[in-house]
Design a protein around this motif. Structure first.
Motif, mmCIF file in Angstrom:
data_model
loop_
_atom_site.group_PDB
_atom_site.id
_atom_site.type_symbol
_atom_site.label_atom_id
_atom_site.label_comp_id
_atom_site.label_asym_id
_atom_site.label_seq_id
_atom_site.Cartn_x
_atom_site.Cartn_y
_atom_site.Cartn_z
ATOM 1 N N ARG A 112 0.872 -1.180 0.000
ATOM 2 C CA ARG A 112 0.000 0.000 0.000
ATOM 3 C C ARG A 112 0.918 1.242 0.000
ATOM 4 O O ARG A 112 1.649 1.477 0.968
ATOM 5 C CB ARG A 112 -0.910 0.020 1.222
ATOM 6 C CG ARG A 112 -1.791 -1.219 1.333
ATOM 7 C CD ARG A 112 -2.783 -1.107 2.483
ATOM 8 N NE ARG A 112 -2.133 -0.814 3.754
ATOM 9 C CZ ARG A 112 -1.584 -1.732 4.535
ATOM 10 N NH1 ARG A 112 -1.587 -3.025 4.163
ATOM 11 N NH2 ARG A 112 -1.012 -1.400 5.683
ATOM 12 N N VAL A 113 0.849 1.980 -1.064
ATOM 13 C CA VAL A 113 1.725 3.153 -1.209
ATOM 14 C C VAL A 113 0.881 4.425 -1.140
ATOM 15 O O VAL A 113 -0.293 4.446 -1.551
ATOM 16 C CB VAL A 113 2.510 3.098 -2.536
ATOM 17 C CG1 VAL A 113 3.434 1.901 -2.553
ATOM 18 C CG2 VAL A 113 1.576 3.075 -3.733
ATOM 19 N N GLU A 114 1.471 5.483 -0.632
ATOM 20 C CA GLU A 114 0.805 6.784 -0.499
ATOM 21 C C GLU A 114 1.781 7.883 -0.930
ATOM 22 O O GLU A 114 2.868 8.016 -0.369
ATOM 23 C CB GLU A 114 0.348 7.030 0.934
ATOM 24 C CG GLU A 114 -0.329 8.386 1.129
ATOM 25 C CD GLU A 114 -0.699 8.642 2.580
ATOM 26 O OE1 GLU A 114 -1.179 9.744 2.884
ATOM 27 O OE2 GLU A 114 -0.475 7.729 3.416
ATOM 28 N N ASN A 115 1.385 8.650 -1.934
ATOM 29 C CA ASN A 115 2.205 9.749 -2.435
ATOM 30 C C ASN A 115 1.613 11.062 -1.915
ATOM 31 O O ASN A 115 0.651 11.590 -2.472
ATOM 32 C CB ASN A 115 2.243 9.742 -3.964
ATOM 33 C CG ASN A 115 3.218 10.775 -4.521
ATOM 34 O OD1 ASN A 115 3.866 11.506 -3.780
ATOM 35 N ND2 ASN A 115 3.319 10.835 -5.846
ATOM 36 N N ALA A 116 2.189 11.590 -0.839
ATOM 37 C CA ALA A 116 1.707 12.833 -0.230
ATOM 38 C C ALA A 116 2.560 14.038 -0.609
ATOM 39 O O ALA A 116 2.535 15.065 0.077
ATOM 40 C CB ALA A 116 1.673 12.683 1.293
ATOM 41 N N VAL A 117 3.314 13.933 -1.693
ATOM 42 C CA VAL A 117 4.147 15.043 -2.153
ATOM 43 C C VAL A 117 3.264 16.040 -2.903
ATOM 44 O O VAL A 117 2.480 15.632 -3.765
ATOM 45 C CB VAL A 117 5.285 14.532 -3.059
ATOM 46 C CG1 VAL A 117 6.110 15.698 -3.588
ATOM 47 C CG2 VAL A 117 6.159 13.555 -2.298
ATOM 48 N N PRO A 118 3.338 17.352 -2.616
ATOM 49 C CA PRO A 118 2.541 18.339 -3.357
ATOM 50 C C PRO A 118 2.807 18.272 -4.849
ATOM 51 O O PRO A 118 3.932 18.045 -5.291
ATOM 52 C CB PRO A 118 2.997 19.692 -2.772
ATOM 53 C CG PRO A 118 3.521 19.357 -1.407
ATOM 54 C CD PRO A 118 4.121 17.985 -1.530
ATOM 55 N N GLY A 119 1.743 18.455 -5.619
ATOM 56 C CA GLY A 119 1.876 18.304 -7.062
ATOM 57 C C GLY A 119 2.721 19.362 -7.729
ATOM 58 O O GLY A 119 3.244 19.130 -8.821
ATOM 59 N N ASP A 120 2.872 20.538 -7.113
ATOM 60 C CA ASP A 120 3.635 21.621 -7.728
ATOM 61 C C ASP A 120 5.016 21.812 -7.110
ATOM 62 O O ASP A 120 5.698 22.789 -7.411
ATOM 63 C CB ASP A 120 2.862 22.932 -7.618
ATOM 64 C CG ASP A 120 2.550 23.296 -6.167
ATOM 65 O OD1 ASP A 120 2.695 22.407 -5.303
ATOM 66 O OD2 ASP A 120 2.148 24.438 -5.917
ATOM 67 N N LEU A 121 5.430 20.889 -6.266
ATOM 68 C CA LEU A 121 6.723 21.033 -5.597
ATOM 69 C C LEU A 121 7.847 20.626 -6.540
ATOM 70 O O LEU A 121 7.871 19.511 -7.047
ATOM 71 C CB LEU A 121 6.759 20.184 -4.320
ATOM 72 C CG LEU A 121 8.062 20.236 -3.519
ATOM 73 C CD1 LEU A 121 8.388 21.667 -3.119
ATOM 74 C CD2 LEU A 121 7.974 19.333 -2.297
ATOM 75 N N ARG A 122 8.784 21.543 -6.747
ATOM 76 C CA ARG A 122 9.935 21.291 -7.615
ATOM 77 C C ARG A 122 11.214 21.473 -6.811
ATOM 78 O O ARG A 122 11.299 22.344 -5.944
ATOM 79 C CB ARG A 122 9.947 22.240 -8.815
ATOM 80 C CG ARG A 122 8.775 22.030 -9.775
ATOM 81 C CD ARG A 122 8.808 23.040 -10.907
ATOM 82 N NE ARG A 122 7.710 22.839 -11.846
ATOM 83 C CZ ARG A 122 7.760 22.068 -12.911
ATOM 84 N NH1 ARG A 122 8.900 21.423 -13.182
ATOM 85 N NH2 ARG A 122 6.727 21.932 -13.709
ATOM 86 N N LEU A 123 12.207 20.671 -7.133
ATOM 87 C CA LEU A 123 13.502 20.725 -6.455
ATOM 88 C C LEU A 123 14.588 20.809 -7.508
ATOM 89 O O LEU A 123 14.636 19.991 -8.432
ATOM 90 C CB LEU A 123 13.695 19.491 -5.570
ATOM 91 C CG LEU A 123 14.984 19.438 -4.753
ATOM 92 C CD1 LEU A 123 15.041 20.610 -3.786
ATOM 93 C CD2 LEU A 123 15.071 18.125 -3.983
ATOM 94 N N ARG A 124 15.470 21.812 -7.345
ATOM 95 C CA ARG A 124 16.543 21.994 -8.314
ATOM 96 C C ARG A 124 17.688 21.046 -7.969
ATOM 97 O O ARG A 124 18.517 21.328 -7.109
ATOM 98 C CB ARG A 124 17.016 23.444 -8.309
ATOM 99 C CG ARG A 124 17.835 23.828 -9.539
ATOM 100 C CD ARG A 124 18.155 25.297 -9.519
ATOM 101 N NE ARG A 124 16.982 26.112 -9.433
ATOM 102 C CZ ARG A 124 16.159 26.383 -10.444
ATOM 103 N NH1 ARG A 124 16.431 25.889 -11.640
ATOM 104 N NH2 ARG A 124 15.104 27.138 -10.283
ATOM 105 N N ALA A 125 17.693 19.893 -8.615
ATOM 106 C CA ALA A 125 18.718 18.868 -8.387
ATOM 107 C C ALA A 125 18.785 17.987 -9.626
ATOM 108 O O ALA A 125 17.922 18.032 -10.513
ATOM 109 C CB ALA A 125 18.388 18.035 -7.149
#
Length: 442
Positions: free
Chosen positions: A325-338
Protein backbone atom coordinates in the motif's frame (compact mmCIF):
# COMPACT_ATOMS: atom_id res chain seq x y z
CA UNK A 1 17.26 46.47 0.51
CA UNK A 2 18.63 43.53 -1.50
CA UNK A 3 17.43 45.22 -4.69
CA UNK A 4 19.86 47.53 -6.49
CA UNK A 5 16.97 49.63 -7.76
CA UNK A 6 15.58 50.02 -4.23
CA UNK A 7 18.97 50.96 -2.83
CA UNK A 8 19.64 53.55 -5.53
CA UNK A 9 16.12 54.94 -5.34
CA UNK A 10 16.16 55.25 -1.55
CA UNK A 11 19.61 56.85 -1.58
CA UNK A 12 18.63 59.30 -4.32
CA UNK A 13 15.32 60.09 -2.61
CA UNK A 14 17.13 60.85 0.66
CA UNK A 15 19.58 63.11 -1.17
CA UNK A 16 16.72 64.88 -2.96
CA UNK A 17 14.80 65.34 0.29
CA UNK A 18 17.88 66.72 2.04
CA UNK A 19 18.65 69.00 -0.91
CA UNK A 20 15.04 70.16 -1.19
CA UNK A 21 14.75 70.82 2.54
CA UNK A 22 18.02 72.74 2.62
CA UNK A 23 17.03 74.72 -0.49
CA UNK A 24 13.62 75.48 1.01
CA UNK A 25 15.14 76.67 4.29
CA UNK A 26 17.66 78.87 2.46
CA UNK A 27 14.98 80.39 0.23
CA UNK A 28 12.66 80.88 3.18
CA UNK A 29 15.39 82.57 5.22
CA UNK A 30 16.45 84.73 2.29
CA UNK A 31 12.90 85.79 1.56
CA UNK A 32 12.22 86.54 5.24
CA UNK A 33 15.40 88.61 5.53
CA UNK A 34 14.49 90.46 2.35
CA UNK A 35 11.03 91.24 3.68
CA UNK A 36 12.47 92.47 6.99
CA UNK A 37 14.95 94.72 5.17
CA UNK A 38 12.18 96.05 2.95
CA UNK A 39 10.00 96.69 6.02
CA UNK A 40 12.82 98.54 7.76
CA UNK A 41 13.58 100.63 4.66
CA UNK A 42 9.91 101.52 4.29
CA UNK A 43 9.64 102.64 7.92
CA UNK A 44 12.89 104.63 7.67
CA UNK A 45 11.42 106.47 4.69
CA UNK A 46 8.35 107.24 6.81
CA UNK A 47 10.58 108.59 9.64
CA UNK A 48 12.33 110.90 7.17
CA UNK A 49 8.97 112.14 5.93
CA UNK A 50 7.89 112.79 9.53
CA UNK A 51 11.06 114.75 10.22
CA UNK A 52 10.47 116.68 7.05
CA UNK A 53 7.09 117.78 8.42
CA UNK A 54 8.48 118.62 11.89
CA UNK A 55 8.61 122.16 13.33
CA UNK A 56 8.83 123.96 16.67
CA UNK A 57 5.74 125.10 18.58
CA UNK A 58 5.35 128.22 20.70
CA UNK A 59 7.16 126.58 23.59
CA UNK A 60 10.11 125.45 21.51
CA UNK A 61 9.11 121.77 21.53
CA UNK A 62 9.20 119.70 18.38
CA UNK A 63 5.85 118.91 16.77
CA UNK A 64 4.73 117.35 13.51
CA UNK A 65 1.87 118.53 11.34
CA UNK A 66 -0.19 115.50 10.29
CA UNK A 67 -1.50 117.32 7.24
CA UNK A 68 2.04 117.51 5.91
CA UNK A 69 2.75 113.78 6.41
CA UNK A 70 2.62 111.97 3.02
CA UNK A 71 1.19 108.70 4.38
CA UNK A 72 -2.55 109.18 5.03
CA UNK A 73 -2.74 106.11 7.32
CA UNK A 74 -1.27 108.18 10.16
CA UNK A 75 -4.42 110.30 10.07
CA UNK A 76 -6.77 107.30 10.06
CA UNK A 77 -7.73 105.40 13.25
CA UNK A 78 -7.07 101.62 13.24
CA UNK A 79 -5.04 101.90 10.05
CA UNK A 80 -2.21 99.74 11.43
CA UNK A 81 0.36 102.54 11.12
CA UNK A 82 1.20 104.74 14.13
CA UNK A 83 3.91 107.21 15.08
CA UNK A 84 4.96 109.14 18.17
CA UNK A 85 7.61 111.58 19.32
CA UNK A 86 9.25 111.17 22.75
CA UNK A 87 11.30 113.83 24.52
CA UNK A 88 14.41 113.22 26.53
CA UNK A 89 12.29 112.26 29.56
CA UNK A 90 10.46 109.49 27.55
CA UNK A 91 7.25 111.54 27.53
CA UNK A 92 5.09 111.62 24.42
CA UNK A 93 5.10 115.16 23.03
CA UNK A 94 3.37 114.21 19.77
CA UNK A 95 1.56 111.17 18.38
CA UNK A 96 -0.56 110.13 15.43
CA UNK A 97 -4.30 109.67 15.55
CA UNK A 98 -4.29 106.20 17.12
CA UNK A 99 -0.95 105.70 18.87
CA UNK A 100 -0.88 102.94 21.47
CA UNK A 101 0.25 103.81 24.97
CA UNK A 102 3.33 101.66 25.17
CA UNK A 103 6.07 101.33 27.67
CA UNK A 104 8.60 104.07 26.79
CA UNK A 105 11.12 102.50 24.42
CA UNK A 106 14.83 102.39 25.00
CA UNK A 107 16.17 105.67 23.67
CA UNK A 108 18.76 105.03 20.91
CA UNK A 109 21.73 107.33 20.61
CA UNK A 110 21.48 110.38 18.41
CA UNK A 111 21.68 109.32 14.78
CA UNK A 112 21.14 105.59 15.57
CA UNK A 113 18.30 103.36 14.38
CA UNK A 114 16.65 100.54 16.32
CA UNK A 115 14.43 98.11 14.42
CA UNK A 116 12.63 95.30 16.27
CA UNK A 117 9.64 92.97 16.19
CA UNK A 118 7.16 93.37 19.04
CA UNK A 119 5.13 90.44 20.35
CA UNK A 120 2.36 92.40 22.06
CA UNK A 121 1.16 94.08 20.00
CA UNK A 122 2.13 92.12 16.89
CA UNK A 123 3.94 94.96 15.16
CA UNK A 124 7.26 96.23 13.87
CA UNK A 125 8.84 99.12 15.75
CA UNK A 126 11.49 101.55 14.42
CA UNK A 127 13.11 104.13 16.70
CA UNK A 128 15.44 106.96 15.69
CA UNK A 129 17.34 109.22 18.07
CA UNK A 130 17.83 112.89 17.09
CA UNK A 131 18.76 116.28 18.55
CA UNK A 132 16.60 119.28 17.57
CA UNK A 133 18.08 122.78 17.69
CA UNK A 134 15.43 125.52 17.59
CA UNK A 135 15.83 129.18 16.68
CA UNK A 136 16.88 130.03 20.23
CA UNK A 137 19.81 127.67 19.80
CA UNK A 138 18.41 125.34 22.47
CA UNK A 139 19.24 121.71 21.55
CA UNK A 140 16.70 119.15 22.71
CA UNK A 141 16.83 115.34 22.63
CA UNK A 142 13.98 113.41 20.88
CA UNK A 143 13.15 109.90 19.75
CA UNK A 144 10.87 109.15 16.79
CA UNK A 145 9.00 105.85 17.09
CA UNK A 146 6.99 104.31 14.24
CA UNK A 147 4.79 101.21 14.70
CA UNK A 148 3.28 99.17 11.86
CA UNK A 149 0.97 96.17 12.24
CA UNK A 150 2.74 92.88 11.30
CA UNK A 151 -0.34 90.76 10.46
CA UNK A 152 -0.20 91.62 6.77
CA UNK A 153 3.52 90.84 6.77
CA UNK A 154 2.86 87.45 8.43
CA UNK A 155 0.16 86.60 5.91
CA UNK A 156 2.51 87.39 3.06
CA UNK A 157 5.21 85.17 4.60
CA UNK A 158 2.75 82.30 5.14
CA UNK A 159 1.54 82.56 1.55
CA UNK A 160 5.13 82.52 0.30
CA UNK A 161 6.01 79.48 2.43
CA UNK A 162 2.92 77.62 1.26
CA UNK A 163 3.76 78.29 -2.38
CA UNK A 164 7.45 77.52 -1.84
CA UNK A 165 6.96 74.12 -0.17
CA UNK A 166 4.16 73.19 -2.56
CA UNK A 167 6.36 73.74 -5.58
CA UNK A 168 9.40 72.21 -3.91
CA UNK A 169 7.39 69.13 -2.91
CA UNK A 170 5.93 68.82 -6.41
CA UNK A 171 9.40 69.19 -7.91
CA UNK A 172 10.88 66.56 -5.58
CA UNK A 173 8.08 64.11 -6.41
CA UNK A 174 8.55 64.74 -10.13
CA UNK A 175 12.33 64.27 -9.81
CA UNK A 176 11.82 61.05 -7.82
CA UNK A 177 9.47 59.66 -10.48
CA UNK A 178 11.90 60.68 -13.21
CA UNK A 179 14.71 59.03 -11.27
CA UNK A 180 12.62 55.87 -10.87
CA UNK A 181 12.05 55.74 -14.63
CA UNK A 182 15.75 56.41 -15.22
CA UNK A 183 16.77 53.61 -12.84
CA UNK A 184 14.26 51.27 -14.44
CA UNK A 185 15.67 52.04 -17.86
CA UNK A 186 19.29 51.84 -16.65
CA UNK A 187 18.81 48.52 -14.82
CA UNK A 188 16.77 46.92 -17.59
CA UNK A 189 19.77 44.92 -18.95
CA UNK A 190 20.26 43.34 -15.50
CA UNK A 191 16.59 42.35 -15.36
CA UNK A 192 16.84 40.83 -18.82
CA UNK A 193 19.97 38.94 -17.79
CA UNK A 194 18.23 37.57 -14.69
CA UNK A 195 15.25 36.52 -16.81
CA UNK A 196 17.53 34.67 -19.22
CA UNK A 197 19.21 32.86 -16.33
CA UNK A 198 15.79 31.74 -15.08
CA UNK A 199 14.97 30.44 -18.56
CA UNK A 200 18.28 28.57 -18.64
CA UNK A 201 17.51 27.00 -15.25
CA UNK A 202 14.07 25.95 -16.44
CA UNK A 203 15.53 24.45 -19.62
CA UNK A 204 13.84 26.89 -22.03
CA UNK A 205 17.10 28.03 -23.62
CA UNK A 206 20.67 26.64 -23.65
CA UNK A 207 22.65 29.83 -22.91
CA UNK A 208 22.52 33.63 -22.66
CA UNK A 209 21.52 34.98 -26.05
CA UNK A 210 20.64 38.66 -25.48
CA UNK A 211 22.65 41.72 -26.51
CA UNK A 212 23.83 43.73 -23.50
CA UNK A 213 25.74 46.98 -22.84
CA UNK A 214 29.51 46.82 -22.84
CA UNK A 215 29.64 46.88 -19.02
CA UNK A 216 27.61 43.63 -18.82
CA UNK A 217 28.97 41.86 -21.89
CA UNK A 218 31.96 40.33 -20.03
CA UNK A 219 29.59 38.98 -17.37
CA UNK A 220 27.27 37.41 -19.95
CA UNK A 221 30.24 35.94 -21.82
CA UNK A 222 31.72 34.45 -18.64
CA UNK A 223 28.37 32.99 -17.64
CA UNK A 224 28.02 31.31 -21.04
CA UNK A 225 31.53 29.93 -20.67
CA UNK A 226 30.73 28.61 -17.19
CA UNK A 227 27.50 26.98 -18.39
CA UNK A 228 29.23 25.29 -21.29
CA UNK A 229 32.13 24.14 -19.11
CA UNK A 230 29.81 22.72 -16.45
CA UNK A 231 27.75 20.77 -18.97
CA UNK A 232 30.85 19.53 -20.76
CA UNK A 233 32.43 18.45 -17.50
CA UNK A 234 29.30 16.63 -16.39
CA UNK A 235 29.12 14.85 -19.74
CA UNK A 236 32.77 13.82 -19.51
CA UNK A 237 32.25 12.48 -15.99
CA UNK A 238 29.24 10.42 -17.01
CA UNK A 239 31.00 9.08 -20.11
CA UNK A 240 34.13 8.20 -18.14
CA UNK A 241 32.08 6.41 -15.51
CA UNK A 242 30.21 4.50 -18.17
CA UNK A 243 33.47 3.47 -19.82
CA UNK A 244 34.90 2.40 -16.45
CA UNK A 245 31.85 0.33 -15.60
CA UNK A 246 31.90 -1.32 -19.04
CA UNK A 247 35.64 -1.98 -18.79
CA UNK A 248 35.40 -3.65 -15.37
CA UNK A 249 32.27 -5.60 -16.19
CA UNK A 250 33.97 -8.22 -18.37
CA UNK A 251 36.97 -9.00 -16.08
CA UNK A 252 34.70 -9.35 -13.07
CA UNK A 253 32.34 -11.61 -15.03
CA UNK A 254 35.29 -13.81 -16.09
CA UNK A 255 36.58 -14.09 -12.56
CA UNK A 256 33.11 -14.86 -11.25
CA UNK A 257 32.76 -17.56 -13.88
CA UNK A 258 36.02 -19.11 -12.75
CA UNK A 259 34.56 -19.59 -9.27
CA UNK A 260 32.02 -21.95 -10.77
CA UNK A 261 34.65 -24.41 -11.97
CA UNK A 262 34.40 -27.76 -10.25
CA UNK A 263 38.13 -28.15 -9.73
CA UNK A 264 38.37 -25.39 -7.16
CA UNK A 265 38.35 -26.18 -3.52
CA UNK A 266 35.30 -25.07 -1.58
CA UNK A 267 37.30 -22.82 0.75
CA UNK A 268 39.18 -21.18 -2.10
CA UNK A 269 35.93 -20.75 -4.06
CA UNK A 270 34.29 -19.08 -1.06
CA UNK A 271 37.23 -16.71 -0.51
CA UNK A 272 37.36 -15.84 -4.19
CA UNK A 273 33.62 -15.14 -4.25
CA UNK A 274 33.90 -12.92 -1.20
CA UNK A 275 36.73 -10.91 -2.72
CA UNK A 276 34.86 -10.56 -6.01
CA UNK A 277 31.77 -9.36 -4.14
CA UNK A 278 33.96 -6.91 -2.27
CA UNK A 279 35.47 -5.67 -5.53
CA UNK A 280 32.01 -5.31 -7.03
CA UNK A 281 30.79 -3.35 -4.01
CA UNK A 282 33.82 -1.04 -4.14
CA UNK A 283 33.31 -0.38 -7.84
CA UNK A 284 29.60 0.30 -7.31
CA UNK A 285 30.40 2.59 -4.40
CA UNK A 286 32.99 4.65 -6.29
CA UNK A 287 30.83 4.85 -9.41
CA UNK A 288 27.82 6.01 -7.43
CA UNK A 289 29.90 8.50 -5.45
CA UNK A 290 31.45 10.02 -8.56
CA UNK A 291 28.16 10.04 -10.45
CA UNK A 292 26.42 12.10 -7.78
CA UNK A 293 26.01 15.47 -9.49
CA UNK A 294 25.61 17.43 -6.29
CA UNK A 295 24.54 21.04 -6.19
CA UNK A 296 24.83 22.66 -9.57
CA UNK A 297 24.23 26.28 -10.48
CA UNK A 298 21.97 26.01 -13.52
CA UNK A 299 19.81 22.90 -13.50
CA UNK A 300 16.20 22.44 -14.43
CA UNK A 301 13.96 21.87 -11.37
CA UNK A 302 12.51 18.38 -11.03
CA UNK A 303 8.84 17.78 -10.27
CA UNK A 304 8.96 15.52 -7.21
CA UNK A 305 5.38 14.27 -7.31
CA UNK A 306 5.73 12.62 -10.71
CA UNK A 307 9.09 11.14 -9.80
CA UNK A 308 7.69 9.60 -6.60
CA UNK A 309 4.65 8.33 -8.49
CA UNK A 310 6.85 6.39 -10.90
CA UNK A 311 9.00 4.93 -8.14
CA UNK A 312 6.03 3.94 -5.96
CA UNK A 313 4.32 2.34 -8.94
CA UNK A 314 7.45 0.36 -9.75
CA UNK A 315 7.86 -0.80 -6.13
CA UNK A 316 4.22 -1.85 -5.97
CA UNK A 317 4.87 -4.20 -8.93
CA UNK A 318 8.18 -5.50 -7.54
CA UNK A 319 6.61 -6.30 -4.17
CA UNK A 320 3.23 -7.35 -5.53
CA UNK A 321 3.29 -10.47 -3.34
CA UNK A 322 3.13 -8.25 -0.25
CA UNK A 323 0.08 -6.27 -1.42
CA UNK A 324 2.05 -3.08 -0.93
CA UNK A 325 0.00 0.00 0.00
CA UNK A 326 1.73 3.15 -1.21
CA UNK A 327 0.81 6.78 -0.50
CA UNK A 328 2.21 9.75 -2.43
CA UNK A 329 1.71 12.83 -0.23
CA UNK A 330 4.15 15.04 -2.15
CA UNK A 331 2.54 18.34 -3.36
CA UNK A 332 1.88 18.30 -7.06
CA UNK A 333 3.63 21.62 -7.73
CA UNK A 334 6.72 21.03 -5.60
CA UNK A 335 9.93 21.29 -7.62
CA UNK A 336 13.50 20.73 -6.46
CA UNK A 337 16.54 21.99 -8.31
CA UNK A 338 18.72 18.87 -8.39
CA UNK A 339 19.99 16.25 -10.78
CA UNK A 340 17.16 13.91 -11.75
CA UNK A 341 19.43 10.86 -11.61
CA UNK A 342 20.49 11.73 -8.07
CA UNK A 343 16.87 12.07 -7.00
CA UNK A 344 16.06 8.71 -8.62
CA UNK A 345 18.83 7.03 -6.65
CA UNK A 346 17.97 8.80 -3.41
CA UNK A 347 14.22 8.19 -3.46
CA UNK A 348 14.60 4.78 -5.06
CA UNK A 349 16.81 3.48 -2.25
CA UNK A 350 14.59 4.95 0.46
CA UNK A 351 11.35 3.61 -1.05
CA UNK A 352 12.95 0.23 -1.74
CA UNK A 353 14.08 -0.05 1.90
CA UNK A 354 10.63 0.99 3.14
CA UNK A 355 8.95 -1.59 0.91
CA UNK A 356 11.48 -4.33 1.77
CA UNK A 357 11.63 -3.88 5.54
CA UNK A 358 8.12 -2.56 6.18
CA UNK A 359 4.90 -4.47 6.65
CA UNK A 360 3.19 -3.44 3.43
CA UNK A 361 2.71 0.31 3.85
CA UNK A 362 4.91 3.07 2.41
CA UNK A 363 4.26 6.81 2.55
CA UNK A 364 6.28 9.55 0.86
CA UNK A 365 5.72 13.23 1.72
CA UNK A 366 7.58 16.49 1.21
CA UNK A 367 7.49 20.04 2.51
CA UNK A 368 9.22 23.07 1.02
CA UNK A 369 10.24 26.02 3.18
CA UNK A 370 12.11 29.24 2.53
CA UNK A 371 15.57 27.66 2.82
CA UNK A 372 15.22 23.89 2.53
CA UNK A 373 13.05 21.07 1.22
CA UNK A 374 12.16 18.15 3.51
CA UNK A 375 11.52 14.73 1.95
CA UNK A 376 10.08 12.12 4.30
CA UNK A 377 9.80 8.37 3.58
CA UNK A 378 7.95 6.22 6.17
CA UNK A 379 6.91 2.60 6.61
CA UNK A 380 5.10 0.47 9.16
CA UNK A 381 7.87 -2.04 9.83
CA UNK A 382 10.00 -2.68 12.87
CA UNK A 383 11.81 0.66 12.67
CA UNK A 384 15.47 1.45 13.26
CA UNK A 385 17.59 0.00 16.06
CA UNK A 386 18.87 2.24 18.89
CA UNK A 387 22.18 3.02 17.12
CA UNK A 388 20.52 3.96 13.85
CA UNK A 389 23.46 6.13 12.72
CA UNK A 390 25.50 2.96 12.11
CA UNK A 391 23.18 2.11 9.24
CA UNK A 392 24.67 5.01 7.28
CA UNK A 393 27.90 3.04 6.98
CA UNK A 394 28.26 0.88 3.92
CA UNK A 395 27.37 -2.77 4.53
CA UNK A 396 25.47 -2.15 7.78
CA UNK A 397 21.97 -3.70 7.84
CA UNK A 398 19.17 -3.52 10.37
CA UNK A 399 17.41 -6.68 9.13
CA UNK A 400 19.60 -9.65 8.28
CA UNK A 401 16.60 -11.75 7.24
CA UNK A 402 16.09 -9.81 4.02
CA UNK A 403 18.50 -10.10 1.09
CA UNK A 404 20.74 -7.15 0.37
CA UNK A 405 24.20 -5.70 0.80
CA UNK A 406 23.38 -2.79 3.16
CA UNK A 407 24.32 -0.14 0.60
CA UNK A 408 20.98 1.74 0.31
CA UNK A 409 21.19 4.19 3.22
CA UNK A 410 24.93 4.68 2.70
CA UNK A 411 24.32 5.63 -0.94
CA UNK A 412 21.54 8.00 0.14
CA UNK A 413 23.87 9.57 2.72
CA UNK A 414 26.53 10.16 0.06
CA UNK A 415 24.05 11.84 -2.28
CA UNK A 416 22.70 14.02 0.53
CA UNK A 417 26.25 14.96 1.51
CA UNK A 418 27.00 15.94 -2.10
CA UNK A 419 24.11 18.46 -1.88
CA UNK A 420 25.22 19.78 1.55
CA UNK A 421 22.02 18.40 3.07
CA UNK A 422 21.15 16.45 6.20
CA UNK A 423 19.85 12.89 6.74
CA UNK A 424 17.83 12.05 9.86
CA UNK A 425 16.58 8.62 11.00
CA UNK A 426 13.50 8.66 13.23
CA UNK A 427 10.39 6.76 14.31
CA UNK A 428 7.35 6.99 12.07
CA UNK A 429 3.78 7.59 13.16
CA UNK A 430 2.95 4.49 11.09
CA UNK A 431 4.96 2.47 13.60
CA UNK A 432 8.08 1.81 11.54
CA UNK A 433 11.07 3.68 10.21
CA UNK A 434 11.08 7.33 9.17
CA UNK A 435 13.83 8.86 7.03
CA UNK A 436 13.98 12.65 6.71
CA UNK A 437 16.11 14.20 3.96
CA UNK A 438 16.72 17.97 4.22
CA UNK A 439 18.09 19.49 1.00
CA UNK A 440 18.90 23.22 0.81
CA UNK A 441 17.04 25.37 -1.69
CA UNK A 442 18.83 27.83 -3.93
Amino acid sequence: MNSLRTRLLVAAALILIAFGSLTGLILDRSFQNGMLQAQEDKMQTLVYSLLGAASSDAFGDLTIALDAVPDPRLRQPLSGLEAALFNDDAVVVWSSADFLRLTPPAMPEVGEWRFERLVDPNAFALSFGLRWIDSADDPRRYTVVVLEDANAWDRQLVAFRRTLWLWLGTTLIALTLALLLLLRWGLKPLRLLGRELQQIESGQQPQIQGSYPEEIQPLARDLNTMIAAERSQQTRYRNALGDLAHTLKTPLAVLRGMTAESGLEAGFRRQLSEQLDRMQHIVDHQLRRAAAAGTRTLTEPVLLHGLCEKLLGAMAKVYADRSLRVENAVPGDLRLRADQGDLYDLLGNLIDNAAKYGNGQVRVSALSGSRQCLIVVEDNGAGFPPQAEQLLQRGARADQRQPGQGLGLAAVAEIVQAYSGRLLLDRSALGGAKVIVALPLR
